[in-house]
Design a protein around this motif. Sequence first.
Motif, PDB file in Angstrom:
ATOM      1  N   ARG A  10      42.054 -91.876   4.413  1.00 22.36           N
ATOM      2  CA  ARG A  10      41.552 -90.499   4.333  1.00 22.36           C
ATOM      3  C   ARG A  10      42.653 -89.488   4.057  1.00 22.36           C
ATOM      4  N   VAL A  11      43.851 -89.746   4.570  1.00 26.69           N
ATOM      5  CA  VAL A  11      45.014 -88.895   4.291  1.00 26.69           C
ATOM      6  C   VAL A  11      46.227 -89.785   4.107  1.00 26.69           C
ATOM      7  N   PRO A  12      47.251 -89.306   3.389  1.00 23.52           N
ATOM      8  CA  PRO A  12      48.481 -90.086   3.245  1.00 23.52           C
ATOM      9  C   PRO A  12      49.217 -90.202   4.581  1.00 23.52           C
ATOM     10  N   VAL A  13      49.921 -91.313   4.753  1.00 23.25           N
ATOM     11  CA  VAL A  13      50.769 -91.536   5.922  1.00 23.25           C
ATOM     12  C   VAL A  13      52.196 -91.730   5.430  1.00 23.25           C
ATOM     13  N   THR A  14      53.121 -90.911   5.951  1.00 22.63           N
ATOM     14  CA  THR A  14      54.517 -90.953   5.512  1.00 22.63           C
ATOM     15  C   THR A  14      55.424 -91.066   6.739  1.00 22.63           C
ATOM     16  N   PRO A  15      55.674 -92.267   7.227  1.00 23.15           N
ATOM     17  CA  PRO A  15      56.455 -92.445   8.458  1.00 23.15           C
ATOM     18  C   PRO A  15      57.941 -92.176   8.261  1.00 23.15           C
ATOM     19  N   GLY A  16      58.606 -91.901   9.377  1.00 26.64           N
ATOM     20  CA  GLY A  16      60.053 -91.774   9.357  1.00 26.64           C
ATOM     21  C   GLY A  16      60.726 -93.131   9.323  1.00 26.64           C
ATOM     22  N   VAL A  17      61.829 -93.223   8.563  1.00 26.48           N
ATOM     23  CA  VAL A  17      62.596 -94.473   8.486  1.00 26.48           C
ATOM     24  C   VAL A  17      64.080 -94.199   8.746  1.00 26.48           C
ATOM     25  N   GLU A  68      58.770-102.173   5.280  1.00 24.64           N
ATOM     26  CA  GLU A  68      57.625-102.400   6.160  1.00 24.64           C
ATOM     27  C   GLU A  68      56.579-101.302   5.984  1.00 24.64           C
ATOM     28  N   ALA A  69      57.021-100.090   5.743  1.00 16.22           N
ATOM     29  CA  ALA A  69      56.086 -98.990   5.494  1.00 16.22           C
ATOM     30  C   ALA A  69      55.290 -99.248   4.212  1.00 16.22           C
ATOM     31  N   LYS A  70      55.963 -99.735   3.195  1.00 14.62           N
ATOM     32  CA  LYS A  70      55.298-100.083   1.938  1.00 14.62           C
ATOM     33  C   LYS A  70      54.270-101.180   2.175  1.00 14.62           C
ATOM     34  N   GLY A 128      51.060-100.035   3.793  1.00 11.31           N
ATOM     35  CA  GLY A 128      50.172 -99.186   3.008  1.00 11.31           C
ATOM     36  C   GLY A 128      50.483 -97.703   3.093  1.00 11.31           C
ATOM     37  N   CYS A 129      51.699 -97.363   3.510  1.00 14.34           N
ATOM     38  CA  CYS A 129      52.083 -95.952   3.596  1.00 14.34           C
ATOM     39  C   CYS A 129      52.306 -95.374   2.196  1.00 14.34           C
ATOM     40  N   SER A 130      52.122 -94.071   2.081  1.00 12.71           N
ATOM     41  CA  SER A 130      52.249 -93.394   0.785  1.00 12.71           C
ATOM     42  C   SER A 130      53.687 -93.029   0.449  1.00 12.71           C
ATOM     43  N   GLY A 131      54.520 -92.880   1.461  1.00 13.95           N
ATOM     44  CA  GLY A 131      55.908 -92.512   1.273  1.00 13.95           C
ATOM     45  C   GLY A 131      56.637 -92.668   2.589  1.00 13.95           C
ATOM     46  N   ASP A 147      60.500 -99.551  -3.279  1.00 13.68           N
ATOM     47  CA  ASP A 147      59.549 -99.049  -4.272  1.00 13.68           C
ATOM     48  C   ASP A 147      58.504 -98.186  -3.571  1.00 13.68           C
ATOM     49  N   ILE A 148      58.960 -97.027  -3.082  1.00 11.29           N
ATOM     50  CA  ILE A 148      58.077 -96.128  -2.360  1.00 11.29           C
ATOM     51  C   ILE A 148      58.671 -94.716  -2.465  1.00 11.29           C
ATOM     52  N   PRO A 149      57.842 -93.685  -2.577  1.00  8.83           N
ATOM     53  CA  PRO A 149      58.366 -92.317  -2.634  1.00  8.83           C
ATOM     54  C   PRO A 149      59.155 -91.961  -1.367  1.00  8.83           C
ATOM     55  N   VAL A 150      60.255 -91.240  -1.552  1.00  2.87           N
ATOM     56  CA  VAL A 150      61.157 -90.878  -0.461  1.00  2.87           C
ATOM     57  C   VAL A 150      61.157 -89.359  -0.283  1.00  2.87           C
ATOM     58  N   ILE A 151      61.015 -88.924   0.975  1.00  3.25           N
ATOM     59  CA  ILE A 151      61.054 -87.506   1.329  1.00  3.25           C
ATOM     60  C   ILE A 151      62.314 -87.261   2.153  1.00  3.25           C
TER      61      ILE A 151
END
Length: 311
Positions: free
Chosen positions: A71-78, A92-94, A97-100, A128-132
Amino acid sequence: MFRPEGIYVAMLTPFKEGKVNETVLRQVVEFQIQRGVHGLFPVSSCGEFIQMDFAEKIRTMEIVVDQAAGRVPVTPGVTAPNPNESIALAKEAKRAGCSGVVICPPYFLPISQETIERHFELLADNVDIPVILYNIPAFTTPITYDVVKRLSRRENIVAMKDSSGSVVDMVHFMDKVRAIGMQDKFNFLIGREDGLFPALMMGGKGCMTACAGIVPEILVGIWDSYHKGEFEKAKELQFSFLNLLRAMNALPFPVGFKLALELRGFEMGEPMQPLSHAEKYNYVNVRSRLEKIMGALLGDYKVDLDQLMKK
């Protein structure tokens, strides 16, 4: 390429006997999504990621992704003290199923800007995942304008959360990115809820803050009002919760924030870092203040958890 935009929650973590409380975490996710937030940032600074081991961080990501159910993106801290651990968490976030992913500079030891930049480059090159990017000078070495400018050129470094609390810094970060023509592929989100409306007026794309998960009604209201052109309403909403913010900050971070969410009906558990006798005394006083403030701000602020989980 995914880029975060809107009201993102820097999630507080409920604990029970020193471990993540899955039942309450799912309740918190459901509450925040139903109240209109646009994204979730678990394993955050205010979520006490530093108190969690590697496995708990991964499990927290998995729970939040599962409950969010797309329903919404999930972008955990790494964030981690070394790039290898950050890369492992991001992979592991990838997988989950996390978005970034969100990452700030390595903490504790002094570190140069060159090392910070290389740390971020290694993450971007190996996942291979967007980075914030996450600038939080209160807890780590500040990131300079030029480092952000150079990193914004990388395809999978897509945004920055700036918790400096400085409008001056935010404007210069944005100007550096604009100067190289990357403003349309690199979003800025503010990490201090007390500056959301000013940030939006300057071209910011939203926020990643704890208050977004405590009083989402207010933060989402600022976002909606801004996008409707109702600037006076957005301004009034911005001022409306500052007294709440000051009261929460009267306790050691993030204890006051967790207390406010507890008052809304969520069992957040005992503080992971024990309070002193004086802080325990102040805790009682702050609780009383928060009850009055939240009642005036929201009216019936208690969440019906049974009804919440039925929806």
